[in-house]
Design a protein around this motif. Sequence first.
Motif, PDB file in Angstrom:
ATOM      1  N   ASP A 125     -11.481   9.071   3.587  1.00  0.00           N
ATOM      2  CA  ASP A 125     -10.035   9.009   3.756  1.00  0.00           C
ATOM      3  C   ASP A 125      -9.549   9.909   4.882  1.00  0.00           C
ATOM      4  OD1 ASP A 125      -9.518   7.178   1.740  1.00  0.00           O
ATOM      5  OD2 ASP A 125      -9.190   8.713   0.222  1.00  0.00           O
ATOM      6  N   LYS A 146      -4.153  -0.517  13.386  1.00  0.00           N
ATOM      7  CA  LYS A 146      -5.007   0.484  12.752  1.00  0.00           C
ATOM      8  C   LYS A 146      -5.639   1.339  13.844  1.00  0.00           C
ATOM      9  CE  LYS A 146      -8.813   0.737   9.452  1.00  0.00           C
ATOM     10  NZ  LYS A 146      -9.754  -0.092   8.689  1.00  0.00           N
ATOM     11  N   SER A 164      -6.191  11.889   6.468  1.00  0.00           N
ATOM     12  CA  SER A 164      -4.926  12.437   5.959  1.00  0.00           C
ATOM     13  C   SER A 164      -4.390  13.507   6.911  1.00  0.00           C
ATOM     14  CB  SER A 164      -5.122  13.036   4.561  1.00  0.00           C
ATOM     15  OG  SER A 164      -6.088  14.079   4.594  1.00  0.00           O
ATOM     16  N   SER A 176      -1.987   5.164   5.765  1.00  0.00           N
ATOM     17  CA  SER A 176      -1.852   4.071   4.809  1.00  0.00           C
ATOM     18  C   SER A 176      -3.204   3.729   4.204  1.00  0.00           C
ATOM     19  CB  SER A 176      -1.277   2.822   5.488  1.00  0.00           C
ATOM     20  OG  SER A 176      -1.170   1.768   4.555  1.00  0.00           O
ATOM     21  N   ASP A 177      -3.168   3.311   2.933  1.00  0.00           N
ATOM     22  CA  ASP A 177      -4.391   2.852   2.278  1.00  0.00           C
ATOM     23  C   ASP A 177      -4.390   1.328   2.126  1.00  0.00           C
ATOM     24  OD1 ASP A 177      -2.557   2.528   0.234  1.00  0.00           O
ATOM     25  OD2 ASP A 177      -3.627   3.785  -1.208  1.00  0.00           O
ATOM     26  N   ARG A 178      -3.765   0.640   3.062  1.00  0.00           N
ATOM     27  CA  ARG A 178      -3.588  -0.819   2.964  1.00  0.00           C
ATOM     28  C   ARG A 178      -4.887  -1.609   2.980  1.00  0.00           C
ATOM     29  NH1 ARG A 178       0.643  -2.127   7.353  1.00  0.00           N
ATOM     30  NH2 ARG A 178       1.595  -0.429   6.229  1.00  0.00           N
ATOM     31  N   GLN A 190      -8.738   2.245   1.835  1.00  0.00           N
ATOM     32  CA  GLN A 190      -9.023   3.644   2.177  1.00  0.00           C
ATOM     33  C   GLN A 190      -7.953   4.125   3.134  1.00  0.00           C
ATOM     34  OE1 GLN A 190     -13.104   4.890   3.100  1.00  0.00           O
ATOM     35  NE2 GLN A 190     -12.324   5.427   5.118  1.00  0.00           N
ATOM     36  N   SER A 191      -7.566   5.362   3.021  1.00  0.00           N
ATOM     37  CA  SER A 191      -6.517   5.904   3.885  1.00  0.00           C
ATOM     38  C   SER A 191      -7.005   6.041   5.322  1.00  0.00           C
ATOM     39  CB  SER A 191      -6.047   7.267   3.370  1.00  0.00           C
ATOM     40  OG  SER A 191      -5.416   7.121   2.128  1.00  0.00           O
ATOM     41  N   GLU A 192      -6.242   5.461   6.242  1.00  0.00           N
ATOM     42  CA  GLU A 192      -6.521   5.514   7.671  1.00  0.00           C
ATOM     43  C   GLU A 192      -5.204   5.725   8.409  1.00  0.00           C
ATOM     44  OE1 GLU A 192      -9.523   5.498   8.963  1.00  0.00           O
ATOM     45  OE2 GLU A 192     -10.763   4.569   7.423  1.00  0.00           O
ATOM     46  N   ALA A 200       0.834  -1.206   0.000  1.00  0.00           N
ATOM     47  CA  ALA A 200       0.000   0.000   0.000  1.00  0.00           C
ATOM     48  C   ALA A 200       0.867   1.254   0.000  1.00  0.00           C
ATOM     49  CB  ALA A 200      -0.902  -0.001   1.228  1.00  0.00           C
ATOM     50  N   ARG A 201       0.208   2.378  -0.182  1.00  0.00           N
ATOM     51  CA  ARG A 201       0.896   3.674  -0.134  1.00  0.00           C
ATOM     52  C   ARG A 201       0.888   4.156   1.306  1.00  0.00           C
ATOM     53  NH1 ARG A 201      -1.656   8.800  -2.863  1.00  0.00           N
ATOM     54  NH2 ARG A 201      -0.473  10.323  -1.724  1.00  0.00           N
ATOM     55  N   ASP A 202       2.056   4.191   1.913  1.00  0.00           N
ATOM     56  CA  ASP A 202       2.217   4.650   3.290  1.00  0.00           C
ATOM     57  C   ASP A 202       2.898   6.012   3.267  1.00  0.00           C
ATOM     58  OD1 ASP A 202       1.167   2.193   4.156  1.00  0.00           O
ATOM     59  OD2 ASP A 202       3.146   1.274   4.079  1.00  0.00           O
TER      60      ASP A 202
END
Length: 170
Positions: free
Chosen positions: A91, A84, A93, A54-56, A59-61, A37-39
Amino acid sequence: AISPNGKQIAFELDGEIFVKQNDKEKSFSNNVSKSDARDQSPQWISDTELVFVSDREGQSELYLVKSADSLVSLNRSLKLRTTKLTESAEDVSNPSVSPDLKKIGYQVGRGQYFIAHVKDGFIDAPQLFVYSWTAPSGVSWSPDSKYIAYSEQDLDFDAEVFIQSSSEPA
């Protein structure tokens, strides 16, 4: 981001979060997010715990990572525990940890900004501080952690600056 004790540095590179010793002679860095994912957006909440976005799960959380071995710091640990922290409808951010490390602010969706207490590696009692059609930008904490300052566009697209108590939602 530099850890509160100044001994470690966290940074984002190619969608991963790395931690290294704050020593220019030591180049080794440890990937602490280890995900496809994008971290992004690492923020220290203590000398041993790091929060990031992260969006792992799609959804970004907000997530927290710490060493599973209390004797080994994040810059060397191979056993990591990732938790988490948020479960939002939109999302999450732009996390921002208060200077006293007791609160964290974060944006949800387009124009909601929450502030929550950080207790024992968990987010507790999030409160909505800003609800607007546009996101607050440039959020900054006062040195004593009692206020946040941010700018926000009004309906004429003029940027206005706001200073607000971090303990009392508007």
